[in-house]
Write a protein that holds these residues in place. Sequence first.
Motif, PDB file in Angstrom:
ATOM      1  N   ARG A 285     -53.746 -17.238  58.585  1.00 31.81           N
ATOM      2  CA  ARG A 285     -52.587 -18.010  58.103  1.00 31.81           C
ATOM      3  C   ARG A 285     -51.867 -18.181  59.411  1.00 31.81           C
ATOM      4  N   LEU A 286     -51.370 -17.099  60.172  1.00 36.59           N
ATOM      5  CA  LEU A 286     -50.586 -17.193  61.348  1.00 36.59           C
ATOM      6  C   LEU A 286     -51.139 -18.104  62.177  1.00 36.59           C
ATOM      7  N   ALA A 287     -52.479 -18.178  62.673  1.00 35.86           N
ATOM      8  CA  ALA A 287     -53.025 -18.930  63.609  1.00 35.86           C
ATOM      9  C   ALA A 287     -52.911 -20.374  63.067  1.00 35.86           C
ATOM     10  N   GLY A 288     -53.070 -20.564  61.928  1.00 32.87           N
ATOM     11  CA  GLY A 288     -53.066 -21.893  61.480  1.00 32.87           C
ATOM     12  C   GLY A 288     -51.704 -22.439  61.199  1.00 32.87           C
ATOM     13  N   LEU A 289     -50.516 -21.488  61.193  1.00 35.61           N
ATOM     14  CA  LEU A 289     -49.267 -22.178  61.318  1.00 35.61           C
ATOM     15  C   LEU A 289     -48.953 -22.181  62.802  1.00 35.61           C
ATOM     16  N   ARG A 290     -49.219 -21.723  63.631  1.00 35.53           N
ATOM     17  CA  ARG A 290     -49.002 -21.788  64.955  1.00 35.53           C
ATOM     18  C   ARG A 290     -49.736 -23.097  65.448  1.00 35.53           C
ATOM     19  N   ARG A 291     -50.813 -23.238  65.112  1.00 36.82           N
ATOM     20  CA  ARG A 291     -51.587 -24.493  65.541  1.00 36.82           C
ATOM     21  C   ARG A 291     -51.242 -25.654  65.087  1.00 36.82           C
ATOM     22  N   SER A 292     -50.594 -25.590  63.676  1.00 36.27           N
ATOM     23  CA  SER A 292     -50.172 -27.003  63.344  1.00 36.27           C
ATOM     24  C   SER A 292     -48.794 -27.321  63.664  1.00 36.27           C
ATOM     25  N   GLY A 293     -48.139 -26.372  64.429  1.00 32.57           N
ATOM     26  CA  GLY A 293     -46.922 -26.814  65.094  1.00 32.57           C
ATOM     27  C   GLY A 293     -45.740 -27.029  64.135  1.00 32.57           C
ATOM     28  N   VAL A 294     -45.966 -26.816  62.931  1.00 32.69           N
ATOM     29  CA  VAL A 294     -44.625 -27.160  61.983  1.00 32.69           C
ATOM     30  C   VAL A 294     -43.550 -26.145  62.085  1.00 32.69           C
ATOM     31  N   TYR A 295     -42.474 -26.522  61.878  1.00 35.14           N
ATOM     32  CA  TYR A 295     -41.155 -25.806  62.137  1.00 35.14           C
ATOM     33  C   TYR A 295     -39.940 -26.109  61.514  1.00 35.14           C
ATOM     34  N   ARG A 296     -39.108 -25.269  61.188  1.00 34.94           N
ATOM     35  CA  ARG A 296     -37.771 -25.441  60.540  1.00 34.94           C
ATOM     36  C   ARG A 296     -36.680 -25.609  61.441  1.00 34.94           C
ATOM     37  N   GLN A 297     -35.520 -25.999  61.190  1.00 37.80           N
ATOM     38  CA  GLN A 297     -34.691 -26.559  62.143  1.00 37.80           C
ATOM     39  C   GLN A 297     -33.884 -25.403  62.883  1.00 37.80           C
ATOM     40  N   THR A 298     -34.036 -24.115  62.224  1.00 38.49           N
ATOM     41  CA  THR A 298     -33.158 -23.113  62.723  1.00 38.49           C
ATOM     42  C   THR A 298     -33.969 -21.713  63.389  1.00 38.49           C
ATOM     43  N   VAL A 299     -33.399 -21.189  64.122  1.00 34.42           N
ATOM     44  CA  VAL A 299     -34.101 -19.744  64.271  1.00 34.42           C
ATOM     45  C   VAL A 299     -34.455 -18.889  63.217  1.00 34.42           C
ATOM     46  N   SER A 300     -33.358 -18.850  62.374  1.00 35.55           N
ATOM     47  CA  SER A 300     -33.670 -18.010  61.220  1.00 35.55           C
ATOM     48  C   SER A 300     -34.331 -18.643  60.021  1.00 35.55           C
ATOM     49  N   GLY A 301     -34.507 -20.079  60.088  1.00 32.13           N
ATOM     50  CA  GLY A 301     -35.405 -20.694  59.151  1.00 32.13           C
ATOM     51  C   GLY A 301     -36.882 -20.641  59.656  1.00 32.13           C
ATOM     52  N   ASN A 302     -36.909 -20.396  61.044  1.00 31.42           N
ATOM     53  CA  ASN A 302     -38.395 -20.363  61.322  1.00 31.42           C
ATOM     54  C   ASN A 302     -38.889 -19.022  61.125  1.00 31.42           C
ATOM     55  N   LEU A 303     -37.736 -17.850  61.247  1.00 33.77           N
ATOM     56  CA  LEU A 303     -38.255 -16.417  60.962  1.00 33.77           C
ATOM     57  C   LEU A 303     -38.677 -16.246  59.465  1.00 33.77           C
ATOM     58  N   GLY A 304     -38.019 -17.029  58.683  1.00 36.81           N
ATOM     59  CA  GLY A 304     -38.214 -16.955  57.250  1.00 36.81           C
ATOM     60  C   GLY A 304     -39.590 -17.782  56.964  1.00 36.81           C
ATOM     61  N   LEU A 305     -39.785 -18.640  57.807  1.00 37.19           N
ATOM     62  CA  LEU A 305     -41.000 -19.631  57.422  1.00 37.19           C
ATOM     63  C   LEU A 305     -42.342 -18.792  57.908  1.00 37.19           C
ATOM     64  N   TYR A 306     -42.484 -17.946  58.871  1.00 37.91           N
ATOM     65  CA  TYR A 306     -43.342 -16.985  59.405  1.00 37.91           C
ATOM     66  C   TYR A 306     -43.561 -15.828  58.492  1.00 37.91           C
ATOM     67  N   LEU A 307     -42.413 -15.397  57.936  1.00 41.32           N
ATOM     68  CA  LEU A 307     -42.359 -14.461  56.849  1.00 41.32           C
ATOM     69  C   LEU A 307     -43.059 -14.782  55.544  1.00 41.32           C
ATOM     70  N   ALA A 308     -42.681 -15.953  55.144  1.00 46.67           N
ATOM     71  CA  ALA A 308     -43.390 -16.632  54.029  1.00 46.67           C
ATOM     72  C   ALA A 308     -44.924 -16.825  54.197  1.00 46.67           C
ATOM     73  N   PHE A 309     -45.297 -17.133  55.501  1.00 50.16           N
ATOM     74  CA  PHE A 309     -46.746 -17.157  55.432  1.00 50.16           C
ATOM     75  C   PHE A 309     -47.395 -15.870  55.658  1.00 50.16           C
ATOM     76  N   ILE A 310     -46.623 -14.951  56.115  1.00 46.87           N
ATOM     77  CA  ILE A 310     -47.179 -13.703  56.004  1.00 46.87           C
ATOM     78  C   ILE A 310     -47.429 -13.092  54.700  1.00 46.87           C
ATOM     79  N   LEU A 311     -46.384 -13.389  53.726  1.00 45.35           N
ATOM     80  CA  LEU A 311     -46.640 -12.870  52.478  1.00 45.35           C
ATOM     81  C   LEU A 311     -47.365 -13.946  51.446  1.00 45.35           C
ATOM     82  N   GLY A 312     -47.689 -15.025  52.071  1.00 43.75           N
ATOM     83  CA  GLY A 312     -48.545 -16.018  51.397  1.00 43.75           C
ATOM     84  C   GLY A 312     -47.710 -16.416  50.064  1.00 43.75           C
ATOM     85  N   ARG A 313     -46.291 -16.872  50.537  1.00 43.29           N
ATOM     86  CA  ARG A 313     -45.530 -17.284  49.675  1.00 43.29           C
ATOM     87  C   ARG A 313     -45.127 -18.719  49.828  1.00 43.29           C
ATOM     88  N   ILE A 314     -45.709 -19.437  50.800  1.00 41.13           N
ATOM     89  CA  ILE A 314     -45.670 -20.835  51.262  1.00 41.13           C
ATOM     90  C   ILE A 314     -47.114 -21.670  50.901  1.00 41.13           C
TER      91      ILE A 314
END
Length: 311
Positions: free
Chosen positions: A282-311
């Motif tokens: 999941r984390l490798a796919g997220l990193r390779r896709s290059g997707v991002y949110r607009q803020t630092v906190s938003g990106n932290l939430g994005l990675y947390l969501a991927f870790i928990l399988g909530r996105i």
Amino acid sequence: MSKDDLRIAVLMGTKDGAAFIEEQLQSLLEQSHPLVDLWISDDGSTDGTTAIIEAWKSRWRPKGRMTLVEGPRQGFAANFRSMIVDRRIEADCYAFCDQDDIWEPDRLESAIDWMRTQDAKIPLMFCSRTGTMTETGSLVGHSPLFARPPTFRNALVQSIAGGNTILLNAAARDLLARACMRTGFVSHDWWAYLIVTAAGGIVRYDPRPLVRYRQHAANLVGANVSWKARVSRLGRLFKGEFAGWTDLNLDGLAVNRDLLTEEAMACLDLFTRGRDGGLFRRLAGLRRSGVYRQTVSGNLGLYLAFILGRI
């Protein structure tokens, strides 16, 4: 053609909006752009909204045409979709409009000025920041100010602007209508952002608040400007609601794959595959896709969501 000759179609969705719609109509009438057709799809109002609209028709004539149609009565998303695909609505540019906001006088003109610097054959979408006001009209804040570029990689995981700030050129509306003929969507603003960027169009995010968004007691998290709003969104994330929205967006993109650029397809495939499998996949796919949110906190939430399988 001069910019004053451009015909703008404003697509307004209404449902029991009698309390505030006259203020919104007045702000539309006072737009600095002179030629505006107003299409209103009412989704079953029972509070006198349609009577107010009918009374406004004579006042609107110097500005353009005002047309009231009956909505599908399947919710706000279906109501806006019905207007997006309605081929009776013909104009040079198309704006979405809610029933209870207030537009700044240059809301449309600002978008048109930018679009006239671009190639009209390319799908173009203008959007902006918003001001937030109370039910009584007092300005209390602004939507977040985003600095990262608006791209498909961002659109996959974030909708950056409300539909009430969007203006589409004819190429973008035609593209969006084609996509909407094949699928529904979570919300018209997020779907427009996804489709325009996926097809290689250009999105302009203006940092000026060109619309005053009215915050209701019934939708206290709608403006996303308070800690309460952010906590509510975090709760939705952990409940899996955001994952459900992502599923719907990805399903819609899948049936419109022929509209996507090769770059967007590659990003979409990496992101989609990254949602499945174990943690490292999941984390490798997220990193390779290059997707991002607009803020630092938003990106932290994005990675947390991927870790928990909530996105």
